[in-house]
Design an enzyme around this catalytic site. Structure first.
Site, PDB file in Angstrom:
ATOM      1  N   ASN A 243      -4.329 -39.159   1.566  1.00 58.86           N
ATOM      2  CA  ASN A 243      -5.761 -39.243   0.762  1.00 58.86           C
ATOM      3  C   ASN A 243      -6.853 -38.475   1.382  1.00 58.86           C
ATOM      4  O   ASN A 243      -6.748 -38.215   2.893  1.00 58.86           O
ATOM      5  CB  ASN A 243      -5.854 -40.875   1.197  1.00 58.86           C
ATOM      6  CG  ASN A 243      -5.018 -41.362   0.422  1.00 58.86           C
ATOM      7  OD1 ASN A 243      -4.491 -41.776  -0.763  1.00 58.86           O
ATOM      8  ND2 ASN A 243      -4.470 -42.205   1.647  1.00 58.86           N
TER       9      ASN A 243
ATOM     10  N   HIS B 241       1.929 -32.851   8.009  1.00 59.75           N
ATOM     11  CA  HIS B 241       2.314 -33.055   5.995  1.00 59.75           C
ATOM     12  C   HIS B 241       0.932 -33.373   5.228  1.00 59.75           C
ATOM     13  O   HIS B 241       0.485 -32.178   5.060  1.00 59.75           O
ATOM     14  CB  HIS B 241       3.574 -33.108   5.982  1.00 59.75           C
ATOM     15  CG  HIS B 241       3.822 -33.080   4.335  1.00 59.75           C
ATOM     16  ND1 HIS B 241       4.548 -32.510   3.956  1.00 59.75           N
ATOM     17  CD2 HIS B 241       3.717 -34.371   3.506  1.00 59.75           C
ATOM     18  CE1 HIS B 241       4.956 -32.860   2.771  1.00 59.75           C
ATOM     19  NE2 HIS B 241       3.948 -33.541   1.778  1.00 59.75           N
ATOM     20  N   GLU B 242       0.727 -34.651   6.466  1.00 57.17           N
ATOM     21  CA  GLU B 242      -0.860 -35.208   5.304  1.00 57.17           C
ATOM     22  C   GLU B 242      -1.870 -34.302   5.674  1.00 57.17           C
ATOM     23  O   GLU B 242      -2.537 -33.877   4.840  1.00 57.17           O
ATOM     24  CB  GLU B 242      -0.450 -36.453   6.030  1.00 57.17           C
ATOM     25  CG  GLU B 242       0.879 -36.628   5.545  1.00 57.17           C
ATOM     26  CD  GLU B 242       0.920 -36.966   4.192  1.00 57.17           C
ATOM     27  OE1 GLU B 242       0.551 -36.576   3.035  1.00 57.17           O
ATOM     28  OE2 GLU B 242       2.724 -37.059   4.458  1.00 57.17           O
TER      29      GLU B 242
ATOM     30  N   GLU C 195       3.513 -30.345  -2.816  1.00 58.93           N
ATOM     31  CA  GLU C 195       3.976 -30.521  -2.527  1.00 58.93           C
ATOM     32  C   GLU C 195       5.246 -29.391  -1.943  1.00 58.93           C
ATOM     33  O   GLU C 195       5.350 -29.561  -0.821  1.00 58.93           O
ATOM     34  CB  GLU C 195       5.009 -31.788  -2.618  1.00 58.93           C
ATOM     35  CG  GLU C 195       4.495 -32.852  -3.420  1.00 58.93           C
ATOM     36  CD  GLU C 195       3.298 -33.584  -1.901  1.00 58.93           C
ATOM     37  OE1 GLU C 195       3.922 -33.451  -1.254  1.00 58.93           O
ATOM     38  OE2 GLU C 195       2.777 -34.571  -2.135  1.00 58.93           O
TER      39      GLU C 195
HETATM   40  N1  TRP Z   1       1.925 -37.130  -1.621  1.00 57.15           N
HETATM   41  C1  TRP Z   1       2.467 -38.419  -0.450  1.00 57.15           C
HETATM   42  C2  TRP Z   1       3.320 -36.564   0.362  1.00 57.15           C
HETATM   43  O1  TRP Z   1       4.234 -36.506   0.071  1.00 57.15           O
HETATM   44  C3  TRP Z   1       3.539 -38.925  -0.591  1.00 57.15           C
HETATM   45  C4  TRP Z   1       3.267 -39.896  -2.069  1.00 57.15           C
HETATM   46  C5  TRP Z   1       3.197 -39.342  -3.444  1.00 57.15           C
HETATM   47  C6  TRP Z   1       3.551 -40.814  -2.115  1.00 57.15           C
HETATM   48  N2  TRP Z   1       3.046 -41.056  -3.247  1.00 57.15           N
HETATM   49  C7  TRP Z   1       3.345 -42.134  -2.791  1.00 57.15           C
HETATM   50  C8  TRP Z   1       3.439 -41.806  -0.501  1.00 57.15           C
HETATM   51  C9  TRP Z   1       3.279 -43.401  -3.535  1.00 57.15           C
HETATM   52  C10 TRP Z   1       3.598 -43.629  -0.242  1.00 57.15           C
HETATM   53  C11 TRP Z   1       3.243 -44.131  -1.784  1.00 57.15           C
HETATM   54  O2  TRP Z   1       2.170 -36.665   1.298  1.00 57.15           O
HETATM   55 ZN    ZN Z   2       3.202 -33.802   1.000  1.00 55.97          ZN
END
Ligand code: TRP
Ligand code: ZN
Length: 903
Positions: free
Chosen positions: A269, A301-302, A324
């Site tokens: 986020n 990563h985040e 991703e």
């Molecule tokens: N986008 C997140 C990542 O790869 C992963 C993610 C996708 C996620 N859907 C989710 C995390 C639902 C928690 C719940 O970094």
């Molecule tokens: Zn990711």
């Protein structure tokens, strides 16, 4: 969805731009656990690039409709239904105000707005925002957000959302508010709020351009002593992205929040990353070296998503790998740099080996089953089921291949052009490929097939040496295994495969390389090092001829795993041993040892399955002994090279998977290596002690890893007295979780092997010592769930007993994973018990989880998807369990998995 409805399939080819756009979003939350009211004010207009529609169709789920206004006037032509809200006959541009409510406390799906330990959190990717308010909940609708949070000041002293805090103050009745503004346009899946009783570790840093930034790691008060490593990882991530990609943090404030109820690892986020506690909290007493490394990788990563995912996002969810795959590649490169610097290839190799091991064990298996899909899928029923190994890990390999083809500088040029063209946009995988192609003056049309073709490609290699002409020719042929899902579907034509190769002379040194018809300047341009050449395989079959090859070489194939393929080449055992001893490519050195061990283990498994006697192969013992005693190799490399391929991986290599036979064979070899090399293991144990204060550095972790591997082998001995003595002392004296958990595991293993009760007391001590640390209690559950069982002591009974333990809680995903998933996925010999008891347990738990948390249930449901590849008796029992789940599961998530498995 009702039990009988046919699920809706969403197809990539049906993509159409949204009929409306939403420029600004203003949200007001009145946060109350059992009924939170949300008022959403949207500036909406028709999309000039879309087919006009009379009505505005907004998505919404599990929402109570309270009221609607258009341009400040109550609006009655609104229809709330199961999937959302239809706002009829709207003007071309207008302000829409919607008021609705949801129940966060009752939300066990952990998607949308939910309560965990009395605090509020959101999870919006992929389609959770529609559970908070009605919206065009799709990534190509980008808006700027203003968010006002109101809540009880005592219950929720901290109120956080994306971007910058612009206002806060008190309200009547003990309530207060905070107002946040995110200056960057974003899709709804990047929205987040957090509210509750939290504290933060703070740090102020200056980024490249000299701007000051506030960094915070928010946790529950008792966890503040476990935040330092996450903060350090964040600072390292910020520095590395500036250095390697010229990308700077764009917000004044960057926050990480830890929550113990979370479906996955973490979420990017904008400016407010939300993390599973598992990937934030660490101190030496509670976290292992592996935990420390995972935290660094996930924080990276985040953080890296801020550019690859947030500044440039996905047009639709079929493009998921755009963010991703690219971001996994970036976090892999970051971790490699943290462990070995940008240039030290030998140190970087251990990270590469670990990543490839995951890819081969998990992604190759996915490709061989009913969920096989291309990196850019063509269709889905539930998008949450497509956060897969293929999209993430194979996607990262696809990105890595651009770097292999163009070099680090060429890759950087492509990235620069990608941001220059697409900053602030929602784009596709094709846009990324075009930026890489254009920046490097290459036509990458053929490379597109990596995105559209499912399955694991095979490259079959044949070689020929002509001593008289001093020519060595290498013929590469590409295709798919017979009967694999990829081979059955329409082939799209050959792939462009970067195939890195070296030639090794009889003395073990690399030979200089010269390809036929190659000019010297070409030679220099193509060469990463003068002794490794990246061949570009573009046809079904192609021959490359090396000239001026004075002696018959041994080929080192697919160096550093330059493409996500299976290489078939008929190495002799002595040749593999030679490569293990000499290859200058550390990845291939490891690979040679794994091939040698895999070959031997599969032969033994076949004998075990046929109830024939087993015999230890002396060549394998010699090869392992040489590695163990080779002081020129780093301890972490030796640890990886001395680890046998997993039971799961081995079972997948069999024509018919037989987990019991694999277990018998692997245990036989573990015992054999323990016995034959006992003195050496004892010496390695002593040589790799790390006295003094705990340090989470790669070097210290390497020593601990090798020492604890030695201990694990020693615990296999028929008389494990040495292991029990060392492990007991190590358990008692440990000043860190790596050593304590390894000692406990060795005691448990010795006990399982001999029927002794060495481990009972340590297990009890471990529990009482860490009773207040949920992440450590997760380890306590998973250590027991993955224990080696025996006929007298089947592990299913232990697992069923632990399900009734007061600390077990099915609603907490980490806890469910620590017991149920550990048993079903990480204890194959026990899970696949011949009486079907494991499958019955699996079916029960999938159905129980389906009613609580469909995303987590669907992950567990995938555990049986390779059922057709097992021996007949197991296959039938697995099918029965799948049919039971198919008859009872309600969620779209689980239904998609079991229906595809049974189809
Ligand atoms: N986008 C997140 C990542 O790869 C992963 C993610 C996708 C996620 N859907 C989710 C995390 C639902 C928690 C719940 O970094
Ligand atoms: Zn990711």
């Amino acid at each position: 969805m009702s039990d009988t409805a046919t699920p809706t399939v969403i197809r990539r080819e049906d993509y159409a731009p949204p009929a409306f756009l939403i420029d600004t979003v203003d949200l007001e939350f009145d946060l109350v656990p059992e009924r939170t009211v949300v008022k959403s004010t949207l500036r909406v207009r028709r999309n000039p690039d879309a087919t006009p529609a009379p009505h505005l169709e907004l998505m919404g789920e599990q929402l109570e409709f309270i009221g609607a206004q258009i341009d400040g006037q109550a609006y009655e032509n609104v229809r709330a239904h199961e999937h959302g809200l239809t706002v009829e006959n709207v003007p071309d541009a207008f302000t829409l105000t919607l008021t609705g409510a949801s129940n966060p406390e009752a939300n066990t799906t952990l998607s949308g707005l939910y309560v965990s330990s009395s605090n509020f959190f959101t999870q919006c990717e992929a389609e959770g925002f529609r559970r908070i308010t009605w919206f065009l909940d799709r990534p190509d609708v980008m808006s700027t957000y203003t968010v006002t949070l109101r809540a009880d000041k005592t219950a929720c002293p901290v109120l956080l959302s994306n971007g910058n805090l612009i206002e806060e103050g008190d309200l009547p009745d003990g309530r207060h508010y905070a107002k946040w503004e995110d200056p960057f346009r974003k899709p709804s899946y990047l929205f987040a709020l957090v509210a509750g009783q939290l504290v933060a570790l703070e740090e102020r840093i200056k980024t490249g351009s000299g701007k000051e930034k506030l960094l915070q790691v928010w946790v529950e008060p008792h966890d503040l002593d476990k935040t330092r490593h996450a903060m350090d990882s964040l600072i390292h991530s910020i520095r590395w992205d500036e250095r390697r990609f010229g990308l700077e943090l764009d917000l004044d404030r960057f926050m990480i929040v830890a929550v113990s109820d979370f479906n996955m690892g973490a979420m990017e986020n904008k400016g407010l990353n939300i993390f599973n506690t598992k990937y934030v909290l660490a101190n030496p007493e509670t976290a292992t070296d592996v935990d420390f490394a995972n935290i660094e990788a996930v924080v990276g990563h985040e953080y890296f998503h801020n550019w690859t995912g947030n500044r440039v996002t996905c047009r639709d969810w079929f493009q998921l790998s755009l963010k991703e795959g690219l971001t996994v590649f970036r976090d892999q490169e970051f971790s490699a740099a943290m462990s070995g610097g940008d240039e030290n290839e030998a140190a970087r190799a251990t990270k590469r080996i670990e990543d490839v091991r995951v890819l081969r064990q998990m992604q190759f298996a996915e490709d061989a089953g009913p969920m096989a899909h291309p990196v850019r899928p063509e269709s889905y029923v539930e998008i949450n089921n497509f956060y897969t190994m293929t999209v993430y890990e194979k996607g990262a390999e696809v990105v890595r291949m651009y770097q292999t083809l163009f070099g680090r500088d060429g890759f950087r040029k492509g990235m620069d052009l990608y941001f220059q063209r697409h900053d602030g946009q929602a784009v596709t995988c094709d846009d990324f490929r075009r930026a890489l192609a254009d920046a490097n003056g290459r036509d990458l049309a053929q490379f597109e097939r990596w995105y559209s073709q499912a399955g694991t490609p095979r490259v079959t290699v044949t070689t020929q040496y002509d001593a008289a002409a001093q020519r060595y020719s290498v013929t590469l042929a590409q295709g798919y295994a017979n009967g694999s899902p990829a081979a059955r579907e329409t082939q799209k034509g050959p792939l462009l495969i970067p195939f890195a190769i070296g030639l090794i002379g009889p003395d073990g040194a690399d030979l200089p390389l010269k390809l036929e018809g190659e000019h010297e300047d070409q030679q220099r341009a193509n060469t990463t090092a003068s002794t490794t050449r990246v061949l570009e395989l573009t046809e079904a079959q192609q021959t490359f001829t090396f000239v001026e090859v004075a002696q018959k070489p041994l080929p080192s194939l697919l160096r550093n795993f330059s493409a996500p393929v299976i290489v078939e080449y008929d190495y002799g055992n002595d040749e593999l041993a030679f490569l293990l001893a000499h290859d200058s490519d550390p990845f291939n050195r490891w690979e040679a040892g794994q091939r040698l061990a895999t070959r031997e283990l599969l032969a033994l498994a076949a004998r075990a399955g046929a109830r024939q006697p087993l015999e230890m192969n002396d060549a394998l013992v010699q090869a392992f002994s040489r590695v163990l005693n080779d002081a020129s190799l780093s301890p972490s490399f030796r640890e990886l090279a001395l680890m046998l391929p997993s039971e799961t991986y081995l079972a997948e290599q069999m024509a018919e998977s037989d987990p019991a036979a694999v277990h018998a064979a692997r245990q036989f070899v573990r015992k054999g290596l323990a016995t034959a090399l006992k003195t050496e293991w004892l010496a390695a144990y002593d040589a790799n002690l790390t006295p003094g204060a705990y340090e989470p550095t790669p070097e210290a972790a390497g020593h601990r890893g090798l020492k604890n591997l030695a201990l694990a082998y020693l615990s296999e001995l028929a008389d494990p007295a040495d292991a029990v003595r060392l492990a007991s002392a190590q358990y008692a004296a440990a000043n860190n979780m790596t050593d304590r958990a390894a000692a406990l595991s060795a005691l448990m293993n010795a006990a399982a092997g001999t029927g002794g009760d060495y481990a009972k007391q340590a297990l009890a001590d471990f529990y009482s010592r860490f009773e207040k640390e949920p992440l450590v209690i997760d380890k306590w559950f998973s250590l027991q769930a993955t224990q080696r069982g025996t006929a007298q002591r089947p592990m299913i009974e232990t697992v069923r007993t632990l399900m009734r333990h007061p600390a077990f809680n099915l609603k907490n995903p980490n806890r469910a994973r620590s017991l149920i998933f550990s048993f079903c996925a990480a204890n194959p010999a026990q899970f696949h018990a011949a009486d079907g008891s494991g499958y019955a347990f699996w079916a029960e738990q999938v159905i129980a989880l389906d009613a609580i948390n469909p995303q987590v249930a669907a992950r567990l449901a995938r555990n049986l998807e390779l059922w057709r590849r097992f021996t007949p008796a197991l296959r039938d029992a697995m099918r029965a369990a799948l049919e039971q789940v198919a008859a009872q599961a309600k969620s779209r998530d689980v239904r998609e998995i079991v229906e595809k498995a049974l189809a």
